[in-house]
Design a protein around this motif. Structure first.
Motif, PDB file in Angstrom:
ATOM      1  N   ALA A   9       2.252  14.460  -6.926  1.00 35.16           N
ATOM      2  CA  ALA A   9       1.131  13.555  -6.667  1.00 35.16           C
ATOM      3  C   ALA A   9       0.822  12.688  -7.884  1.00 35.16           C
ATOM      4  CB  ALA A   9      -0.106  14.358  -6.264  1.00 35.16           C
ATOM      5  N   SER A  28       5.826  10.165   2.087  1.00 35.70           N
ATOM      6  CA  SER A  28       5.159   8.988   1.554  1.00 35.70           C
ATOM      7  C   SER A  28       5.415   7.819   2.482  1.00 35.70           C
ATOM      8  CB  SER A  28       5.632   8.672   0.136  1.00 35.70           C
ATOM      9  OG  SER A  28       6.987   8.302   0.141  1.00 35.70           O
ATOM     10  N   ALA A  29       4.441   6.950   2.498  1.00 37.19           N
ATOM     11  CA  ALA A  29       4.528   5.719   3.283  1.00 37.19           C
ATOM     12  C   ALA A  29       4.255   4.563   2.336  1.00 37.19           C
ATOM     13  CB  ALA A  29       3.510   5.729   4.417  1.00 37.19           C
ATOM     14  N   LEU A  30       5.124   3.590   2.359  1.00 42.54           N
ATOM     15  CA  LEU A  30       4.959   2.386   1.564  1.00 42.54           C
ATOM     16  C   LEU A  30       4.933   1.213   2.531  1.00 42.54           C
ATOM     17  CD1 LEU A  30       4.873   0.984  -1.224  1.00 42.54           C
ATOM     18  CD2 LEU A  30       7.376   0.949  -1.151  1.00 42.54           C
ATOM     19  N   HIS A  50       4.318   8.146  -7.317  1.00 43.66           N
ATOM     20  CA  HIS A  50       3.907   6.742  -7.157  1.00 43.66           C
ATOM     21  C   HIS A  50       4.217   5.915  -8.403  1.00 43.66           C
ATOM     22  CE1 HIS A  50       0.419   8.430  -9.215  1.00 43.66           C
ATOM     23  NE2 HIS A  50       0.053   7.198  -9.521  1.00 43.66           N
ATOM     24  N   ALA A  68       0.867  -1.178   0.000  1.00 40.20           N
ATOM     25  CA  ALA A  68       0.000   0.000   0.000  1.00 40.20           C
ATOM     26  C   ALA A  68       0.902   1.226   0.000  1.00 40.20           C
ATOM     27  CB  ALA A  68      -0.908   0.010   1.226  1.00 40.20           C
ATOM     28  N   TYR A  69       0.462   2.259  -0.707  1.00 38.84           N
ATOM     29  CA  TYR A  69       1.249   3.483  -0.842  1.00 38.84           C
ATOM     30  C   TYR A  69       0.362   4.665  -0.485  1.00 38.84           C
ATOM     31  CZ  TYR A  69       3.318   7.462  -3.343  1.00 38.84           C
ATOM     32  OH  TYR A  69       3.828   8.689  -3.676  1.00 38.84           O
ATOM     33  N   PHE A  70       0.904   5.584   0.297  1.00 39.18           N
ATOM     34  CA  PHE A  70       0.195   6.803   0.685  1.00 39.18           C
ATOM     35  C   PHE A  70       1.183   7.957   0.587  1.00 39.18           C
ATOM     36  CE2 PHE A  70      -1.371   3.200   3.052  1.00 39.18           C
ATOM     37  CZ  PHE A  70      -2.739   3.255   2.843  1.00 39.18           C
ATOM     38  N   ALA A  71       0.702   9.137   0.200  1.00 34.68           N
ATOM     39  CA  ALA A  71       1.588  10.298   0.125  1.00 34.68           C
ATOM     40  C   ALA A  71       0.782  11.577   0.304  1.00 34.68           C
ATOM     41  CB  ALA A  71       2.324  10.332  -1.204  1.00 34.68           C
ATOM     42  N   VAL A  72       1.456  12.582   0.852  1.00 35.54           N
ATOM     43  CA  VAL A  72       0.879  13.913   1.023  1.00 35.54           C
ATOM     44  C   VAL A  72       1.942  14.920   0.585  1.00 35.54           C
ATOM     45  CG1 VAL A  72      -0.016  15.608   2.676  1.00 35.54           C
ATOM     46  CG2 VAL A  72      -0.556  13.174   2.964  1.00 35.54           C
ATOM     47  N   VAL A  92       5.572  12.576   9.287  1.00 30.06           N
ATOM     48  CA  VAL A  92       4.697  11.410   9.365  1.00 30.06           C
ATOM     49  C   VAL A  92       4.574  11.063  10.839  1.00 30.06           C
ATOM     50  CG1 VAL A  92       4.481   8.959   8.847  1.00 30.06           C
ATOM     51  CG2 VAL A  92       5.407  10.506   7.135  1.00 30.06           C
ATOM     52  N   TRP A 144      10.592  11.220   3.025  1.00 34.10           N
ATOM     53  CA  TRP A 144      10.075  12.575   3.121  1.00 34.10           C
ATOM     54  C   TRP A 144      11.083  13.565   2.574  1.00 34.10           C
ATOM     55  CZ3 TRP A 144      12.516  10.235   7.103  1.00 34.10           C
ATOM     56  CH2 TRP A 144      13.444  10.978   7.834  1.00 34.10           C
TER      57      TRP A 144
END
Length: 111
Positions: free
Chosen positions: A24, A73-75, A28, A6-10, A91, A85
């Motif tokens: 954005a 980002s978190a992977l 990814h 799973a991947y998340f980013a801000v 985070v 970051w």
């Protein structure tokens, strides 16, 4: 493979939204296509941040854009969490109601 990811980013744009929107839309993809994504996710994140930055700088020069962005980002790969970051974004992980420090943010006064 059979590993869940799973991947998340801000992204937090500075001086406009161009760099944040670009990141954005592209970070990814760069992570997912990186050759080390399976064996070394941390390296894939690091290289992808750098590649995305270089890509945006090329676009910014060509189009005379003047914005920037911070980003985190978190992977998640299986049961491992990889964080990347850039800038002073942070985070936070909250586990059982308590904050767990994952990183020390970039600040002007830090070497």
């Amino acid at each position: 493979d059979d590993i869940d990811r799973a991947y998340f980013a801000v992204f937090d744009g500075h001086g406009g939204v161009d760099a944040a929107n670009y990141s954005a839309m592209h970070l990814h993809v760069n992570v997912g296509l990186h050759e080390e994504i399976v064996k070394n996710p941390a390296e894939a994140l690091k290289c992808s941040f750098q590649k995305t930055d270089e890509m945006f700088l090329f676009k910014a020069k060509r189009e005379k854009l003047r914005s920037g962005t911070t980003g985190v980002s978190a992977l998640i790969v299986g049961n491992k969490l990889h964080i990347a970051w850039l800038g002073d974004s942070q985070v936070m992980l909250v586990q059982h109601g308590k904050a767990v420090t994952l990183m020390e943010p970039h600040k002007p006064e830090r070497e």
